[in-house]
Design a protein around this motif. Structure first.
Motif, PDB file in Angstrom:
ATOM      1  N   LEU A 236       3.704 -17.229   2.990  1.00  0.00           N
ATOM      2  CA  LEU A 236       3.225 -15.904   3.366  1.00  0.00           C
ATOM      3  C   LEU A 236       4.367 -14.936   3.104  1.00  0.00           C
ATOM      4  CD1 LEU A 236       1.052 -14.096   4.746  1.00  0.00           C
ATOM      5  CD2 LEU A 236       2.169 -14.606   6.915  1.00  0.00           C
ATOM      6  N   TYR A 237       4.209 -14.070   2.106  1.00  0.00           N
ATOM      7  CA  TYR A 237       5.285 -13.194   1.645  1.00  0.00           C
ATOM      8  C   TYR A 237       4.943 -11.759   2.032  1.00  0.00           C
ATOM      9  CZ  TYR A 237       9.212 -11.984  -1.439  1.00  0.00           C
ATOM     10  OH  TYR A 237      10.416 -11.556  -1.952  1.00  0.00           O
ATOM     11  N   LEU A 238       5.782 -11.162   2.872  1.00  0.00           N
ATOM     12  CA  LEU A 238       5.549  -9.813   3.386  1.00  0.00           C
ATOM     13  C   LEU A 238       6.420  -8.824   2.621  1.00  0.00           C
ATOM     14  CD1 LEU A 238       5.659 -10.704   7.202  1.00  0.00           C
ATOM     15  CD2 LEU A 238       3.671 -10.707   5.677  1.00  0.00           C
ATOM     16  N   ASN A 239       5.788  -7.905   1.911  1.00  0.00           N
ATOM     17  CA  ASN A 239       6.512  -6.897   1.143  1.00  0.00           C
ATOM     18  C   ASN A 239       6.741  -5.652   1.990  1.00  0.00           C
ATOM     19  OD1 ASN A 239       6.671  -8.293  -1.397  1.00  0.00           O
ATOM     20  ND2 ASN A 239       4.489  -7.903  -1.658  1.00  0.00           N
ATOM     21  N   PRO A 240       7.988  -5.272   2.242  1.00  0.00           N
ATOM     22  CA  PRO A 240       8.244  -4.050   3.026  1.00  0.00           C
ATOM     23  C   PRO A 240       7.828  -2.811   2.248  1.00  0.00           C
ATOM     24  CG  PRO A 240      10.289  -4.877   2.089  1.00  0.00           C
ATOM     25  CD  PRO A 240       9.240  -5.903   1.766  1.00  0.00           C
ATOM     26  N   GLU A 241       7.621  -1.702   2.962  1.00  0.00           N
ATOM     27  CA  GLU A 241       7.228  -0.474   2.274  1.00  0.00           C
ATOM     28  C   GLU A 241       8.332  -0.035   1.319  1.00  0.00           C
ATOM     29  OE1 GLU A 241       7.155   3.324   4.436  1.00  0.00           O
ATOM     30  OE2 GLU A 241       7.908   2.238   6.196  1.00  0.00           O
ATOM     31  N   ARG A 242       7.899   0.539   0.200  1.00  0.00           N
ATOM     32  CA  ARG A 242       8.857   0.965  -0.810  1.00  0.00           C
ATOM     33  C   ARG A 242       9.624   2.199  -0.341  1.00  0.00           C
ATOM     34  NH1 ARG A 242       5.042   0.959  -6.249  1.00  0.00           N
ATOM     35  NH2 ARG A 242       4.317  -1.204  -6.114  1.00  0.00           N
ATOM     36  N   PHE A 243      10.791   2.378  -0.934  1.00  0.00           N
ATOM     37  CA  PHE A 243      11.503   3.627  -0.747  1.00  0.00           C
ATOM     38  C   PHE A 243      10.736   4.751  -1.447  1.00  0.00           C
ATOM     39  CE2 PHE A 243      14.923   0.494  -0.284  1.00  0.00           C
ATOM     40  CZ  PHE A 243      15.597   0.973   0.814  1.00  0.00           C
ATOM     41  N   ALA A 244      11.052   5.983  -1.099  1.00  0.00           N
ATOM     42  CA  ALA A 244      10.431   7.130  -1.765  1.00  0.00           C
ATOM     43  C   ALA A 244      10.822   7.147  -3.240  1.00  0.00           C
ATOM     44  CB  ALA A 244      10.874   8.430  -1.095  1.00  0.00           C
ATOM     45  N   GLN A 245       9.929   7.660  -4.086  1.00  0.00           N
ATOM     46  CA  GLN A 245      10.259   7.773  -5.497  1.00  0.00           C
ATOM     47  C   GLN A 245      11.388   8.790  -5.676  1.00  0.00           C
ATOM     48  OE1 GLN A 245       7.092   8.207  -8.270  1.00  0.00           O
ATOM     49  NE2 GLN A 245       6.034   6.358  -7.606  1.00  0.00           N
ATOM     50  N   GLN A 246      12.044   8.693  -6.815  1.00  0.00           N
ATOM     51  CA  GLN A 246      13.247   9.471  -7.089  1.00  0.00           C
ATOM     52  C   GLN A 246      13.058  10.966  -6.816  1.00  0.00           C
ATOM     53  OE1 GLN A 246      14.810   8.522 -10.924  1.00  0.00           O
ATOM     54  NE2 GLN A 246      16.477   9.985 -10.827  1.00  0.00           N
ATOM     55  N   ASN A 247      13.986  11.541  -6.028  1.00  0.00           N
ATOM     56  CA  ASN A 247      14.012  12.967  -5.693  1.00  0.00           C
ATOM     57  C   ASN A 247      12.749  13.438  -4.967  1.00  0.00           C
ATOM     58  OD1 ASN A 247      16.603  13.488  -6.893  1.00  0.00           O
ATOM     59  ND2 ASN A 247      15.606  13.371  -8.903  1.00  0.00           N
ATOM     60  N   THR A 248      12.240  12.576  -4.083  1.00  0.00           N
ATOM     61  CA  THR A 248      11.103  12.945  -3.243  1.00  0.00           C
ATOM     62  C   THR A 248      11.384  12.514  -1.804  1.00  0.00           C
ATOM     63  OG1 THR A 248       9.905  10.863  -3.562  1.00  0.00           O
ATOM     64  CG2 THR A 248       9.492  12.632  -5.163  1.00  0.00           C
ATOM     65  N   ASN A 249      10.571  12.996  -0.870  1.00  0.00           N
ATOM     66  CA  ASN A 249      10.648  12.561   0.521  1.00  0.00           C
ATOM     67  C   ASN A 249       9.257  12.605   1.119  1.00  0.00           C
ATOM     68  OD1 ASN A 249      10.278  15.205   2.223  1.00  0.00           O
ATOM     69  ND2 ASN A 249      11.725  15.743   0.600  1.00  0.00           N
ATOM     70  N   SER A 250       9.045  11.837   2.166  1.00  0.00           N
ATOM     71  CA  SER A 250       7.754  11.816   2.853  1.00  0.00           C
ATOM     72  C   SER A 250       7.930  11.242   4.245  1.00  0.00           C
ATOM     73  CB  SER A 250       6.728  10.981   2.070  1.00  0.00           C
ATOM     74  OG  SER A 250       7.116   9.619   2.009  1.00  0.00           O
ATOM     75  N   GLY A 251       6.981  11.556   5.100  1.00  0.00           N
ATOM     76  CA  GLY A 251       6.975  11.033   6.459  1.00  0.00           C
ATOM     77  C   GLY A 251       5.555  10.947   6.970  1.00  0.00           C
ATOM     78  N   ASP A 252       5.347  10.198   8.028  1.00  0.00           N
ATOM     79  CA  ASP A 252       4.014  10.085   8.609  1.00  0.00           C
ATOM     80  C   ASP A 252       4.106   9.627  10.047  1.00  0.00           C
ATOM     81  OD1 ASP A 252       3.372   6.983   8.832  1.00  0.00           O
ATOM     82  OD2 ASP A 252       4.355   7.266   6.900  1.00  0.00           O
ATOM     83  N   ILE A 253       3.051   9.920  10.793  1.00  0.00           N
ATOM     84  CA  ILE A 253       2.892   9.399  12.141  1.00  0.00           C
ATOM     85  C   ILE A 253       1.522   8.747  12.218  1.00  0.00           C
ATOM     86  CG2 ILE A 253       4.447  11.009  13.285  1.00  0.00           C
ATOM     87  CD1 ILE A 253       2.052  12.705  14.029  1.00  0.00           C
ATOM     88  N   ASN A 254       1.442   7.690  13.028  1.00  0.00           N
ATOM     89  CA  ASN A 254       0.201   6.920  13.113  1.00  0.00           C
ATOM     90  C   ASN A 254      -0.074   6.570  14.561  1.00  0.00           C
ATOM     91  OD1 ASN A 254      -0.785   3.830  13.347  1.00  0.00           O
ATOM     92  ND2 ASN A 254      -1.869   4.835  11.673  1.00  0.00           N
ATOM     93  N   ALA A 255      -1.344   6.588  14.945  1.00  0.00           N
ATOM     94  CA  ALA A 255      -1.738   6.201  16.300  1.00  0.00           C
ATOM     95  C   ALA A 255      -3.076   5.479  16.251  1.00  0.00           C
ATOM     96  CB  ALA A 255      -1.838   7.424  17.210  1.00  0.00           C
ATOM     97  N   ASN A 256      -3.190   4.432  17.047  1.00  0.00           N
ATOM     98  CA  ASN A 256      -4.424   3.648  17.127  1.00  0.00           C
ATOM     99  C   ASN A 256      -4.770   3.392  18.587  1.00  0.00           C
ATOM    100  OD1 ASN A 256      -5.183   2.367  14.226  1.00  0.00           O
ATOM    101  ND2 ASN A 256      -2.967   2.593  14.416  1.00  0.00           N
ATOM    102  N   TYR A 257      -6.063   3.435  18.887  1.00  0.00           N
ATOM    103  CA  TYR A 257      -6.559   3.076  20.207  1.00  0.00           C
ATOM    104  C   TYR A 257      -7.487   1.878  20.064  1.00  0.00           C
ATOM    105  CZ  TYR A 257      -9.313   3.008  24.474  1.00  0.00           C
ATOM    106  OH  TYR A 257      -9.942   2.586  25.625  1.00  0.00           O
ATOM    107  N   ILE A 258      -7.274   0.844  20.907  1.00  0.00           N
ATOM    108  CA  ILE A 258      -8.052  -0.385  20.853  1.00  0.00           C
ATOM    109  C   ILE A 258      -8.814  -0.502  22.166  1.00  0.00           C
ATOM    110  CG2 ILE A 258      -7.930  -2.900  20.703  1.00  0.00           C
ATOM    111  CD1 ILE A 258      -5.122  -0.757  19.309  1.00  0.00           C
ATOM    112  N   SER A 259     -10.137  -0.386  22.099  1.00  0.00           N
ATOM    113  CA  SER A 259     -10.934  -0.275  23.321  1.00  0.00           C
ATOM    114  C   SER A 259     -10.942  -1.562  24.133  1.00  0.00           C
ATOM    115  CB  SER A 259     -12.372   0.128  22.971  1.00  0.00           C
ATOM    116  OG  SER A 259     -13.032  -0.918  22.255  1.00  0.00           O
TER     117      SER A 259
END
Length: 760
Positions: A236-259
């Protein structure tokens, strides 16, 4: 008493490191070339019009870009050499090209329209090709797709991959099962290094959170050639998220509710990259109450999980490197029956607290026509178990809330079981210059591992494990066929408490053949051997296994498990239909299993380890139809089956039941909605009556799931919304791979999951 093994361990590491340094000095004879630019354009095959926002990516260099509105692209800062170029866009066939840098002229790449999903590069195999080009059959799934189909945790999500299931204890604890094999027979890789966290233990999960994991790859079958011991059943091979592409940036927030668990999970991340440096970080938190069935809540299946991941990378000329760190803290309750009914989230006694630290580095050196990969890792696993008799007695009339608060005051709680596992591993591979039709890799891998007890109780003793393996593998290209073959030698030494010393050796090989029978039909045949040395629990355990309600006694005379698997697959792909059939036959000599011996210690049944030759066989079948002109409509079906038997006629334990999955999915895309979807899925699990000698049959059941989601712009940023429902009929059922089945406890009932992700 500990000085001698530490000295011998250090000597062993130094000897291996000298071998690596000598290898590096011998291989680093080529000069690094100047930086170059790769430029070109991407057009549509029929109209020859430029295609905008197409992803152009060099996986060997981990650099890429998107085409502009005219279809043009430009990637700078590239070293000289031969590299694979991957060009992909939604609605088109993924294009793969081997290109030479510097190139003599700009490239012109034509993409053909197709409703088939975008292909990705397979990282878990050594030559990093698209799956359509791979000799070995590998399953790949994006974590975002698994979550959109209703997965709550990573262990829950991988069970959606054909041939993969999970041994579970509620929602918090899950162990991967690949074609009937699990525990130390399945190797987990994360951040490019093997994850070592007492895999034999049933009371804790993977030790990795899905936040910050981009995709999952599964090698179904022996992969000892590539990874050594413990890859006998697969990887089972887990690939981490990639770095941002050259000369770019990004961010995110995530939320989940489980009833169902009245729970939540949140995460936030940011990444940035310039010409040479890149970094990222992500943090996440999840808390859940006891999961609910139709009739009751399952006491003490509550848990809390905290996770943090960070990465730093640098690239210049013919050199790139990255460092990653992940810390995961999981505090799960250990269920012992149906008792307190509440939505509290603090675990009751007994519970575990497992902290996993993973440090890794990946370095790649590019020469004229070859390259050198150096992966190093350090894993520090701190496992504690708290039991009731290690805590001051409370009066029965104490308030429940006060009781729980005291249970989590570390000043008065002392772990009954406390183990620390420290692992150093290395993986060095040299990609030789391509010689005609041959691509060849040689390498050396190794591991030093120290297990130390600090608690009052000892389940497995203090021990030192040392591994070293040498391998070579080649990919041979022909016009209509590809062959991959290789061989490997491994040595493992286990020293236990300065009293028991065991050595295990194994020689393994693999050969595979892939051919395109027609333009649309691909066949694969793979033959491979694998091995697994006995683990510490199997060799030397002597104590009560809490939660499992058994007293385990190891067997110091156990031999290597050795297996040989034949794997055959046939695939058909056209613009609107995909079809696959996979079959396997796996023989395992000296299969190690745990069984009761009919005695008791302290009123607890005694289980001992034995060996018997075994065989497993079965396969997977599936098709995916998206009829023309209704390309937005998808019908997907998959069936999986596996049978495991000992040569004495008895069935193997913990073999998943046969299952059938049917899904209808509608894709929705317009000016305001991006990647929209609606799906309905029916999972049918059949009765499992081919069970181990001390297992019970489990009846079949049907689970109805559904969901919808998509992305749209909100305040000039992308907002993704997801709504899924699992077990909508609130069916009461027991999975054959649930560790709670012996107590007749049902699996999770109806659950509604609401998730949002906002890009910053």
């Amino acid at each position: 008493m500990n000085e001698i093994p530490i000295i011998s361990s250090t000597f062993y590491i130094n000897r291996n490191m000298k071998l690596i340094i000598n290898m590096l000095l011998c291989l680093s004879i080529a000069s690094v070339q100047a930086q170059n630019i790769l430029e070109g354009s991407v057009v549509e095959t029929t109209s020859q019009k430029g295609l905008a926002f197409v992803n152009v990516y060099l996986p060997d260099l981990e650099k890429g870009t998107y085409t502009d509105e005219d279809g043009s692209f430009n990637i700078s800062g590239l070293p000289s050499g031969n590299y694979t170029l991957i060009v992909s866009a939604l609605g088109y066939e993924t294009f793969s090209l081997r290109t030479t840098i510097p190139s003599n002229a700009p490239l012109t790449i034509s993409l053909t329209p197709s409703a088939i999903e975008i292909e990705s590069v397979i990282i878990s195999t050594p030559f990093h090709k698209l799956q359509s080009e791979n000799v070995m059959k590998v399953e790949q799934a994006n974590v975002s797709d698994l979550k959109s189909n209703g997965a709550i945790t990573l262990a829950d999500g991988i069970s959606n991959i054909a041939g993969v299931e999970s041994i579970s204890t509620g929602l918090s604890i899950g162990k991967p099962v690949i074609r009937g094999l699990s525990s130390n027979r399945v190797l987990v890789y994360t951040q490019g290094v093997r994850l070592e966290n007492q895999q034999f233990g049933d009371e804790h999960g993977l030790g990795v959170n899905d936040a910050g994991i981009e995709s999952v790859e599964v090698i179904k079958g022996p992969a000892s050639l590539l990874y050594g011991s413990d890859a006998l059943g697969g990887v089972l091979y887990l690939n981490p998220e990639r770095f941002a592409q050259q000369n770019t940036n990004s961010g995110d927030i995530n939320a989940n509710y489980i009833s169902n668990t009245n729970g939540y999970s949140t995460s936030a991340g940011y990444k940035q990259s310039n010409d040479h440096f890149k970094f990222l970080f992500r943090g996440s938190l999840a808390e859940h109450s006891d999961y609910k069935t139709k009739s009751y809540r399952v006491t003490n299946t509550r848990f809390r999980e905290q996770d943090f991941k960070a990465g730093l990378g640098y690239q210049s000329k013919g050199f790139k490197t990255e460092f990653r760190y992940n810390v995961n803290n999981l505090k799960p309750g250990i269920p012992e029956g149906i008792g307190e009914q509440s939505t509290n989230k603090s675990p009751l006694l007994p519970f575990q607290e497992v902290t996993n630290h993973v440090f890794s580095s990946k370095t790649k050196l590019f020469f004229n026509t070859s390259s050198l990969n150096i992966n190093l890792g350090y894993i520090y696993n701190d496992r504690k178990e708290f039991e009731e008799h290690h805590h001051d007695e409370h009066e029965e009339d104490h308030e429940e809330e006060d009781h729980e608060e005291e249970l989590h005051d570390d000043d008065i709680l002392e772990a009954a079981l406390h183990m620390k596992l420290k692992t150093i591993n290395y993986d060095v591979k040299y990609n030789l210059p391509k010689l005609g039709k041959f691509e060849t890799i040689i390498g050396i891998q190794g591991m030093n591992q120290v297990n130390t007890n600090y608690g009052e109780e000892t389940l497995i003793p203090n021990a030192i494990t040392n591994d070293i393996g040498i391998l070579g593998t080649s990919h041979i290209h022909f016009k209509n066929a590809d062959i991959q073959l290789g061989a490997r030698f491994d040595h493992r030494n286990i020293e236990i408490n300065n009293t028991l010393n065991r050595n295990y050796n194994s020689f393994n090989g693999a050969i595979g053949f892939k051919t395109n029978i027609t333009q649309n039909i691909t066949s694969r045949i793979n033959l491979a051997s694998g091995f697994r040395a006995p683990n510490l629990s199997e060799l030397a355990s002597d104590g009560t296994h809490e939660g499992a309600n058994r007293y385990e006694i190891g067997n110091s005379n156990l031999k290597n498990e050795q297996n040989f698997q034949t794997d055959v697959s046939l695939e058909y792909k056209s613009q609107h239909l995909e079809f696959f059939v996979n079959g396997f036959y796996n023989t395992v000599n000296n299969y190690i299993f745990l069984a009761p011996n009919g005695t008791e210690i302290d009123n607890t049944p005694v289980f001992t380890y034995s060996q018997e030759d075994a065989k497993l066989y079965g396969g997977e079948f599936g098709f995916h139809l998206h009829p023309h002109p209704l390309d937005w409509l998808h019908f997907e079906t998959s069936f999986e089956t596996v049978t495991g038997k000992q040569t004495n006629g008895l069935y193997l334990p913990l073999i998943p039941a046969n299952s059938l999955n049917n899904m209808v999915k509608v894709e929705l895309n317009n000016k305001w909605l991006h990647k929209g979807y609606v799906f309905v899925k029916l999972k049918s699990v059949f009765e499992q009556n081919k069970v181990g000698d001390f297992e019970d049959n489990t009846p079949g059941y049907n689970l109805l799931n559904a969901g919808l989601g998509g992305s749209f712009m909100c305040l000039k940023r992308e907002l993704t919304v997801m709504l899924t429902g699992n077990n909508l009929a609130n069916k009461t059922y027991i999975s054959h791979l649930s560790r709670l089945k012996t107590d007749g406890i049902f699996n999770m009932g109806r659950n509604i999951n609401i998730g949002i992700t906002y890009k910053l």
